[in-house]
Motif scaffolding. Structure first.
Motif, short mmCIF file in Angstrom:
data_model
loop_
_atom_site.label_atom_id
_atom_site.label_comp_id
_atom_site.label_asym_id
_atom_site.label_seq_id
_atom_site.Cartn_x
_atom_site.Cartn_y
_atom_site.Cartn_z
N GLU A 1 -8.60 7.96 53.77
CA GLU A 1 -9.70 7.11 53.34
C GLU A 1 -9.96 7.25 51.84
O GLU A 1 -10.26 6.27 51.15
N ALA A 2 -9.83 8.49 51.34
CA ALA A 2 -10.06 8.71 49.91
C ALA A 2 -9.02 7.99 49.06
O ALA A 2 -9.32 7.44 48.00
N LEU A 3 -7.75 7.97 49.52
CA LEU A 3 -6.71 7.26 48.78
C LEU A 3 -6.97 5.76 48.78
O LEU A 3 -6.72 5.07 47.78
N ALA A 4 -7.46 5.26 49.90
CA ALA A 4 -7.72 3.82 49.97
C ALA A 4 -8.90 3.44 49.09
O ALA A 4 -8.87 2.40 48.41
N ALA A 5 -9.94 4.26 49.07
CA ALA A 5 -11.12 3.94 48.28
C ALA A 5 -10.90 4.21 46.80
O ALA A 5 -11.37 3.46 45.94
N GLY A 6 -10.21 5.34 46.48
CA GLY A 6 -9.91 5.67 45.09
C GLY A 6 -11.07 6.22 44.31
O GLY A 6 -10.98 6.34 43.09
N GLU A 7 -12.19 6.52 44.96
CA GLU A 7 -13.36 7.01 44.24
C GLU A 7 -13.51 8.53 44.30
O GLU A 7 -14.06 9.13 43.39
N GLN A 8 -13.05 9.12 45.38
CA GLN A 8 -13.24 10.57 45.56
C GLN A 8 -12.22 11.39 44.77
O GLN A 8 -12.50 12.51 44.37
N LEU A 9 -11.02 10.84 44.60
CA LEU A 9 -9.94 11.57 43.90
C LEU A 9 -10.03 11.32 42.41
O LEU A 9 -10.38 10.22 41.96
N GLY B 1 3.73 11.36 50.12
CA GLY B 1 4.30 10.31 49.26
C GLY B 1 3.24 9.47 48.59
O GLY B 1 3.25 9.31 47.35
N PRO B 2 2.29 8.89 49.36
CA PRO B 2 1.23 8.10 48.71
C PRO B 2 0.39 8.90 47.72
O PRO B 2 0.00 8.38 46.67
N LEU B 3 0.11 10.19 48.04
CA LEU B 3 -0.69 11.01 47.12
C LEU B 3 0.07 11.26 45.82
O LEU B 3 -0.50 11.18 44.72
N THR B 4 1.38 11.55 45.90
CA THR B 4 2.18 11.75 44.69
C THR B 4 2.21 10.49 43.85
O THR B 4 2.10 10.53 42.61
N HIS B 5 2.36 9.33 44.51
CA HIS B 5 2.37 8.05 43.78
C HIS B 5 1.04 7.83 43.07
O HIS B 5 1.01 7.38 41.91
N TRP B 6 -0.07 8.16 43.73
CA TRP B 6 -1.38 8.00 43.09
C TRP B 6 -1.51 8.87 41.85
O TRP B 6 -2.01 8.42 40.81
#
Length: 821
Positions: free
Chosen positions: A553-561, A619-624
């Motif tokens: 959810e944090a990756l989708a929202a992009g606000e917490q990370l 994978g998605p976290l590394t890309h972010w």
């Protein structure tokens, strides 16, 4: 005391006889014939009385002796040179050796008897050597005088006086040489040192003896009554010799005393006692010495009848006794013996105390990591030593922890008492030890819980490793359940055993214990002897599953990370700029991932990345992270602040074949040169034998992206990384930087890393620099750059941009001040 070799004594005696004969023949030839030498210038009776007078002169000269230090022992100096001057003038050359032989024999025989009455025994061999040695010296002396200028029955001329002086010197050197051989053979020490010491000790005495002999000859030739004035003069001269030799001997003795007492400073009882024995022999001339401690322990030689016994007392407490044998009369050295005894007592007391403290410390250290009842390791030792064993295993190697709890153990204590319960625990501990392998780590955690860490499981997959560990656990449980007899009662106690298997490097021992404890309670509650860890029944694992969902959810929202950035600063010289200091330029910026969780609060990577690495979210976290870091670097470049950005890449990400294409696409999107991206990879990953990882790394390097070895020095083949892979940067782990000033090994690792990197033309960045002393030490070693709170803490992107602009303005002002901008 070592006996003088019989062959050497016989050789000197034969040499004395030959010298006497040779002197009689050769020296007598100067007067025409040997027989004529006995009758030249006076009747036979007169010659007889002259010979007896010469013997008397030698006797008096030998009786007036002075004790002198000689190497490791002592020797006696006499007026032999004065007697030789008188004999050479008053007797024919052929009679001089016989007069020396007779006079020395009479004098030394009397001294031998006198010493025997005083309790100092000298062997007949020592007596024979003394007589023979001085006879050889006298024969050589008369031969030298006669060869230079015959002086018997002739007026003394300057040449004759020179001949007498030369003869006295020959006597002096030969006698000293032979006595030095005797002392070094009997007392020990080098011949050269003993000979040099005796030469220097008697040099002044030789000059006075020659002068006294010449005065006696002059008085006899001028007026015999003048001889009456000589005794007081000679007595004063003898006292002067004695005082001078005693002062010299005291000075050397106190020097030896200082060295001997300094050598007593030993921390071991045996070493202190042996040093005390050696020093006592050297200082007091003892033939044997022995230290007997109050506890009955003894060191040194066997001493049947000690001549001297000294109690060793410190503060009213008797430490022991010092026994000395074969000691001459101490006289003025009684106070030295007392001082030496006190020093030896203090040294022994300190050594005994140190031994006791060492034993206590060893016992305390042992007790700190061992269970006092069973002797197995305790919980603390299991955690520390277990983590050390896990660190030594290659990443991915299977390890297992077996945890067992004795069922219904309280029944033993209630029925038979706690003593019987302790005996049961000892029997179980022995059975656990007997069932374990050499590499297993065994521990009693407390009460009736035992643990076994198994690190020698054969690789072959998780299922095979788990099956092997469970089989070991079943055998262990069966062996513990074998009936035992305690206080005449046969009983059998069965355990509940929990087993957990994991890959080395994935978890620490605390986590293994937690999982094994869950498995053990599964076995206990399920009524089965052995159970293995099931993640599905682990509440903590359920929590981890929730953590993954929340991260999605944090990756989708992009606000917490978010990313925090920590610069690395070049370790160049610090220059003043208008009251400030200009440190080295910022060489790179490391991107650090942060998660502001709405419920858990602020999370560091170590709190969630281990969970992510085992999931498809890696994978998605590394890309972010790459997208965010490259976007920031591109913004700095557009503002004229081009600085490379470093991103940590995990092993899971490197196993994805599409990673190079992802990086290439992001670099193109932001129009960022590839050299402005640094991928930080741990050395264990770089040493992986995976062909997929090797291929991914090679393709990334072809893009122009820089590679850095992160946490260098914490792996297993650190230096191999630098020569095997095309890296551009090495980051020294903060643990070695923190320990540089305290642990020489850490400083050596840093030094070796910097030296090797310099030879390979690599940059070296030190992590965790927090003190100016660390910065100075790293700069002196040649480290390229450093990163840590001393320079900059991790900061938000906006704050970093301000820092980059500020440093750019400061550098421009510096260049203008230098006249180069």
């Amino acid at each position: 005391m070592r006996p003088l070799p019989a062959r050497f004594t016989a050789a000197v005696a034969i040499a004395a006889a030959l010298c006497a004969a040779a002197a009689a023949v050769v020296a007598g030839g100067f007067a025409g014939s040997p027989l004529q030498a006995f009758a030249v210038g006076r009747p036979d009776r007169s010659l007889l009385w002259a010979g007896l007078a010469g013997v008397g002169v030698v006797v008096l000269a030998q009786l007036a002796r002075l004790r002198v230090r000689a190497g490791e022992g002592h020797a006696r100096l006499a007026w032999g040179e004065a007697a030789m001057v008188v004999l050479c003038v008053s007797l024919p050359p052929a009679l001089v050796p016989f007069a020396v032989l007779a006079g020395v024999g009479v004098a030394h025989t009397a001294l031998h008897l006198l010493d025997a009455r005083r309790g100092r025994r000298r062997t007949a061999r020592d007596l024979l050597f003394s007589v023979a040695a001085l006879t050889v010296a006298g024969s050589c002396s008369v031969f030298a005088v006669t060869a230079i200028e015959p002086v018997y029955d002739r007026p003394l001329s300057p040449r004759g006086i020179a001949a007498l002086c030369a003869g006295a010197v020959v006597y002096y050197v030969v006698a000293i040489g032979l006595v030095s051989v005797h002392v070094s053979a009997v007392r020990g020490g080098t011949l050269r040192a003993t000979f040099a010491e005796m030469l220097s000790s008697k040099l002044l005495m030789v000059i006075g003896n020659v002068a006294a002999g010449l005065v006696i000859v002059w008085a006899c030739a001028t007026n015999a009554l003048l001889l009456l004035l000589l005794p007081p003069v000679l007595w004063l001269l003898h006292q002067f010799y004695g005082n001078r030799l005693r002062e010299d001997d005291d000075r050397r003795t106190w020097h030896d005393f200082a060295e001997a007492t300094r050598d007593l400073n030993r921390l071991d009882e045996h070493d202190a006692a042996e040093s005390g024995i050696t020093g006592a022999k050297r200082l007091f001339g003892a033939t044997a010495a022995r230290v007997v401690l109050a506890g009955g322990r003894a060191y040194g030689d066997e001493v049947d009848e000690p001549a001297v016994t000294r109690s060793l007392v410190v503060g009213g407490m008797t430490v022991g006794e010092l026994h000395l044998a074969g000691v001459p009369q101490l006289r003025s050295r009684d106070h030295m013996l007392a001082a030496y005894g006190d020093a030896l007592a203090a040294a022994l007391h300190d050594a005994i105390t140190q031994d006791a403290l060492r034993s206590m410390s060893e016992r305390t250290t042992y007790d700190a990591v061992h269970d006092p009842l069973t002797g197995l390791y305790n919980r603390v030792a299991l955690l520390t030593r277990g983590n050390a064993q896990l660190a030594r295993r290659a990443p991915g190697d299977p390890v297992a922890l077996v945890l067992l709890d004795v069922n219904d153990f309280k029944e033993v204590n209630n029925a038979l008492g706690h003593t019987a319960g302790d005996e049961v625990l000892k029997v179980i501990a022995r059975r656990v030890a007997d069932a374990g392998n050499a590499d297993d780590l065994l521990a009693r955690l407390g009460g009736d819980e035992f643990a076994v860490l198994i690190t020698d499981l054969a690789a072959g997959g998780d299922d095979l490793a788990l099956a092997a560990a469970v089989e070991r656990a079943r055998k262990l449980g069966a062996q513990i359940a074998v009936p035992m007899r305690i206080d005449g009662v046969a009983l059998s106690k069965e355990p509940s055993v929990g087993v957990v298997v994991a890959a080395a490097g994935s978890v620490d021992l605390t986590e293994l214990l937690r999982r094994a404890d869950i498995a053990m309670y599964q076995a206990k509650h399920g009524g089965q002897p052995v159970a293995w860890y099931d993640p599905a029944r682990d509440d903590a694992s359920t929590d981890r599953l929730a953590l993954l969902a929340e991260l999605r959810e944090a990756l989708a929202a992009g606000e917490q990370l978010s990313l925090e950035l920590q610069p690395a600063v070049a370790l160049g010289p610090v220059k003043p700029v208008r009251g400030a200091e200009l440190a080295g330029e910022i060489t790179s910026v490391e991107a650090l991932l942060r998660w502001q969780h709405p419920r858990r609060g602020r999370l560091a990577p170590g709190q969630f990345l281990p969970v992510v690495e085992a999931s498809e979210l890696m994978g998605p976290l590394t890309h972010w992270v790459l997208d965010r870091a490259l976007g920031l670097a591109a913004g700095w470049r557009r503002a004229g602040l081009a600085v490379p950005v470093a991103v940590n890449i995990s092993a899971r990400s490197l196993a994805e074949r599409q990673l190079p294409e992802t990086i290439d696409e992001l670099l193109g999107r932001y129009r960022l040169p590839a050299e402005l991206l640094i991928l930080e990879i741990t050395e264990t990953v770089m040493l992986s034998s995976s062909p997929v990882i090797d291929d991914v790394l090679a393709r990334i390097r072809r893009l122009g992206v820089q590679l850095a070895v992160d946490d260098f020095g914490t792996g297993f083949s650190s230096f191999t990384v630098l020569t095997r892979l095309p890296v551009q940067e090495v980051k020294i782990d903060r643990e070695f930087v923190a320990q540089m000033s305290d642990l020489p090994k850490a400083e050596a690792i840093v030094r070796a890393t910097v030296d090797l990197a310099r030879r390979l033309n690599l940059r070296v960045v030190a992590e965790g620099v927090e003190h100016p002393e660390q910065r100075s030490a790293l700069a002196e070693l040649g480290c390229t750059a450093a990163q840590g709170f001393l320079f900059h803490p991790p900061m938000a992107p906006d704050r970093l941009s301000a820092v980059l602009r500020e440093r750019r303005q400061v550098q421009r002002r510096h260049l203008r001040a230098e006249g180069t901008g």
